[in-house]
Design a protein around this motif. Structure first.
Motif, PDB file in Angstrom:
ATOM      1  N   VAL A 197       4.903   5.511   2.399  1.00 20.32           N
ATOM      2  CA  VAL A 197       5.197   4.138   2.812  1.00 20.32           C
ATOM      3  C   VAL A 197       5.002   3.967   4.312  1.00 20.32           C
ATOM      4  CG1 VAL A 197       7.690   4.484   3.140  1.00 20.32           C
ATOM      5  CG2 VAL A 197       6.813   2.225   2.489  1.00 20.32           C
ATOM      6  N   GLU A 198       5.223   5.024   5.090  1.00 17.33           N
ATOM      7  CA  GLU A 198       4.992   4.937   6.530  1.00 17.33           C
ATOM      8  C   GLU A 198       3.528   4.633   6.829  1.00 17.33           C
ATOM      9  OE1 GLU A 198       8.453   7.752   5.838  1.00 17.33           O
ATOM     10  OE2 GLU A 198       6.460   7.438   4.970  1.00 17.33           O
ATOM     11  N   THR A 199       2.633   5.295   6.090  1.00 17.25           N
ATOM     12  CA  THR A 199       1.204   5.043   6.260  1.00 17.25           C
ATOM     13  C   THR A 199       0.863   3.605   5.895  1.00 17.25           C
ATOM     14  OG1 THR A 199       0.613   7.348   5.838  1.00 17.25           O
ATOM     15  CG2 THR A 199      -1.104   5.707   5.458  1.00 17.25           C
ATOM     16  N   LEU A 200       1.423   3.127   4.795  1.00 12.15           N
ATOM     17  CA  LEU A 200       1.129   1.761   4.343  1.00 12.15           C
ATOM     18  C   LEU A 200       1.642   0.731   5.341  1.00 12.15           C
ATOM     19  CD1 LEU A 200       1.836   2.108   0.509  1.00 12.15           C
ATOM     20  CD2 LEU A 200      -0.321   2.377   1.755  1.00 12.15           C
TER      21      LEU A 200
ATOM     22  N   MET B 173      -6.026  -4.414   1.936  1.00 10.08           N
ATOM     23  CA  MET B 173      -6.131  -4.331   0.479  1.00 10.08           C
ATOM     24  C   MET B 173      -5.478  -3.036   0.014  1.00 10.08           C
ATOM     25  SD  MET B 173     -10.048  -5.609  -0.266  1.00 10.08           S
ATOM     26  CE  MET B 173     -10.461  -7.358  -0.212  1.00 10.08           C
ATOM     27  N   LEU B 174      -4.510  -3.154  -0.884  1.00  7.96           N
ATOM     28  CA  LEU B 174      -3.788  -1.983  -1.376  1.00  7.96           C
ATOM     29  C   LEU B 174      -4.257  -1.650  -2.791  1.00  7.96           C
ATOM     30  CD1 LEU B 174      -1.675  -0.095  -0.260  1.00  7.96           C
ATOM     31  CD2 LEU B 174       0.086  -1.466  -1.361  1.00  7.96           C
ATOM     32  N   ASP B 175      -4.885  -0.482  -2.929  1.00  7.85           N
ATOM     33  CA  ASP B 175      -5.486  -0.052  -4.194  1.00  7.85           C
ATOM     34  C   ASP B 175      -4.445   0.699  -5.021  1.00  7.85           C
ATOM     35  OD1 ASP B 175      -6.964   1.237  -6.227  1.00  7.85           O
ATOM     36  OD2 ASP B 175      -8.753   1.315  -4.976  1.00  7.85           O
ATOM     37  N   MET B 176      -4.118   0.166  -6.185  1.00 13.90           N
ATOM     38  CA  MET B 176      -3.070   0.731  -7.022  1.00 13.90           C
ATOM     39  C   MET B 176      -3.597   1.720  -8.059  1.00 13.90           C
ATOM     40  SD  MET B 176      -0.265  -0.305  -5.826  1.00 13.90           S
ATOM     41  CE  MET B 176       0.461  -1.586  -4.785  1.00 13.90           C
ATOM     42  N   LEU B 177      -4.715   2.359  -7.773  1.00 10.17           N
ATOM     43  CA  LEU B 177      -5.256   3.401  -8.642  1.00 10.17           C
ATOM     44  C   LEU B 177      -4.208   4.489  -8.864  1.00 10.17           C
ATOM     45  CD1 LEU B 177      -7.911   4.551  -9.990  1.00 10.17           C
ATOM     46  CD2 LEU B 177      -8.279   5.778  -7.848  1.00 10.17           C
ATOM     47  N   GLY B 178      -3.849   4.718 -10.122  1.00 13.59           N
ATOM     48  CA  GLY B 178      -2.898   5.766 -10.460  1.00 13.59           C
ATOM     49  C   GLY B 178      -1.441   5.419 -10.212  1.00 13.59           C
ATOM     50  N   VAL B 179      -1.153   4.188  -9.775  1.00 12.36           N
ATOM     51  CA  VAL B 179       0.225   3.763  -9.517  1.00 12.36           C
ATOM     52  C   VAL B 179       0.771   3.069 -10.765  1.00 12.36           C
ATOM     53  CG1 VAL B 179       1.705   2.285  -8.108  1.00 12.36           C
ATOM     54  CG2 VAL B 179      -0.176   3.548  -7.044  1.00 12.36           C
ATOM     55  N   ASP B 180       1.886   3.556 -11.281  1.00 14.86           N
ATOM     56  CA  ASP B 180       2.450   2.996 -12.519  1.00 14.86           C
ATOM     57  C   ASP B 180       3.099   1.638 -12.298  1.00 14.86           C
ATOM     58  OD1 ASP B 180       1.649   5.144 -14.105  1.00 14.86           O
ATOM     59  OD2 ASP B 180       3.483   6.277 -13.680  1.00 14.86           O
ATOM     60  N   ASP B 181       3.742   1.450 -11.151  1.00  9.86           N
ATOM     61  CA  ASP B 181       4.466   0.201 -10.900  1.00  9.86           C
ATOM     62  C   ASP B 181       4.096  -0.348  -9.524  1.00  9.86           C
ATOM     63  OD1 ASP B 181       6.211  -1.923 -10.585  1.00  9.86           O
ATOM     64  OD2 ASP B 181       7.922  -0.873 -11.462  1.00  9.86           O
ATOM     65  N   PRO B 182       3.027  -1.153  -9.445  1.00  8.64           N
ATOM     66  CA  PRO B 182       2.601  -1.699  -8.155  1.00  8.64           C
ATOM     67  C   PRO B 182       3.697  -2.486  -7.430  1.00  8.64           C
ATOM     68  CG  PRO B 182       0.882  -2.009  -9.788  1.00  8.64           C
ATOM     69  CD  PRO B 182       2.087  -1.508 -10.526  1.00  8.64           C
ATOM     70  N   LEU B 183       4.495  -3.254  -8.184  1.00  7.61           N
ATOM     71  CA  LEU B 183       5.546  -4.054  -7.550  1.00  7.61           C
ATOM     72  C   LEU B 183       6.549  -3.160  -6.827  1.00  7.61           C
ATOM     73  CD1 LEU B 183       6.988  -6.709  -6.968  1.00  7.61           C
ATOM     74  CD2 LEU B 183       8.105  -6.505  -9.210  1.00  7.61           C
ATOM     75  N   GLU B 184       6.912  -2.077  -7.454  1.00  7.88           N
ATOM     76  CA  GLU B 184       7.861  -1.148  -6.837  1.00  7.88           C
ATOM     77  C   GLU B 184       7.324  -0.622  -5.510  1.00  7.88           C
ATOM     78  OE1 GLU B 184      10.524   2.570  -8.396  1.00  7.88           O
ATOM     79  OE2 GLU B 184       8.351   2.725  -8.699  1.00  7.88           O
ATOM     80  N   ARG B 185       6.020  -0.294  -5.481  1.00  6.58           N
ATOM     81  CA  ARG B 185       5.420   0.207  -4.243  1.00  6.58           C
ATOM     82  C   ARG B 185       5.465  -0.849  -3.149  1.00  6.58           C
ATOM     83  NH1 ARG B 185       5.690   4.618  -2.710  1.00  6.58           N
ATOM     84  NH2 ARG B 185       3.825   4.521  -1.404  1.00  6.58           N
ATOM     85  N   VAL B 186       5.084  -2.075  -3.480  1.00 10.46           N
ATOM     86  CA  VAL B 186       5.040  -3.127  -2.463  1.00 10.46           C
ATOM     87  C   VAL B 186       6.442  -3.445  -1.947  1.00 10.46           C
ATOM     88  CG1 VAL B 186       4.369  -5.519  -1.983  1.00 10.46           C
ATOM     89  CG2 VAL B 186       2.912  -4.085  -3.409  1.00 10.46           C
ATOM     90  N   MET B 187       7.431  -3.392  -2.833  1.00  3.33           N
ATOM     91  CA  MET B 187       8.796  -3.715  -2.415  1.00  3.33           C
ATOM     92  C   MET B 187       9.349  -2.703  -1.419  1.00  3.33           C
ATOM     93  SD  MET B 187      10.605  -5.314  -5.829  1.00  3.33           S
ATOM     94  CE  MET B 187      12.068  -5.821  -4.925  1.00  3.33           C
TER      95      MET B 187
END
Length: 225
Positions: free
Chosen positions: A98-101, A116-130
């Protein structure tokens, strides 16, 4: 350029170049000059050609150019590298720290680039963005090229409404997009469809490079309008 330069009521076509500079030189000058077309320097292209390849794309194309760096560390520095070479948008992997993002999105905003955030291999994109300090401009729902032949692997459009319920983000759909998938992407709320240019003999979906690419690109633009 920030998100307010991407009209959420407009549908965009992103043409992904994943081979070498010779193919880009063959095709890009023949494309219709349309602000709804983005040119993508795909990850394999950037590995072949480096920042020189980006600079050559900028010489041939006046509109948006996406550097698909899939940043995973050094967020600020890689954004700067792409910016100096002429890109107007750059990608990071949603699975990155998350620090990198946070550094990535911040530096994109400072340089007026589209994050642009690429959600390749991410199960829950919303969780990552939050977990991020600020959302990216674009969230990419991505089925990888190696996943295209896997039965049941589809672009996860179920995340579109979940993301939009919390954040004002543009949604991009990538991975095996043909005309049929492009229609589905727009129906499910995507703003950008990413279409690979595919050489004969390769198994991926997209626009074959031995066909009339400008005419097919125009057909995509009409289909997603």
């Amino acid at each position: 350029m920030s998100r307010n330069l991407l009209d959420t009521k407009t549908r965009y076509l992103q043409l992904a170049f994943n081979y070498d500079l010779s193919l880009a030189r063959q095709i890009i000058p023949s494309l219709p000059k349309n602000e709804r077309i983005f040119i993508e320097a795909g990850t394999p292209y950037l590995k072949y050609e480096g920042m020189r390849g980006l600079r050559e794309m900028r010489r041939m194309w006046k509109g948006h150019i996406v550097a698909d760096l899939k940043v995973s560390d050094g967020g600020r520095q890689e954004v700067e590298m792409a910016h100096q070479a002429g890109a107007t948008a750059v990608t990071a992997l949603g699975s990155s720290p998350v620090e990198t993002l946070n550094h990535f999105v911040s530096r994109c905003a400072e340089l007026s680039m589209i994050s642009m955030l690429d959600m390749l291999g991410v199960d829950d994109p919303l969780e990552r963005v939050m977990k991020m300090r600020h959302p990216p401009d674009v969230v990419i729902l991505h089925r990888g090229r190696d996943e295209e032949s896997t039965r049941g692997k589809v672009i996860q459009y179920r995340h579109v409404n979940r993301l939009r319920s919390k954040f004002d983000v543009v949604i991009s759909a990538a991975g095996g997009v043909d005309l049929r998938e492009a229609r589905s992407a727009i129906f499910n709320g995507a703003n950008i469809v990413v279409v690979n240019l595919v050489k004969p003999g390769d198994d991926w979906q997209g626009i074959r490079t031995d066909q009339d690419v400008p005419a097919i690109a125009a057909e995509f633009l009409t289909t997603i309008e």
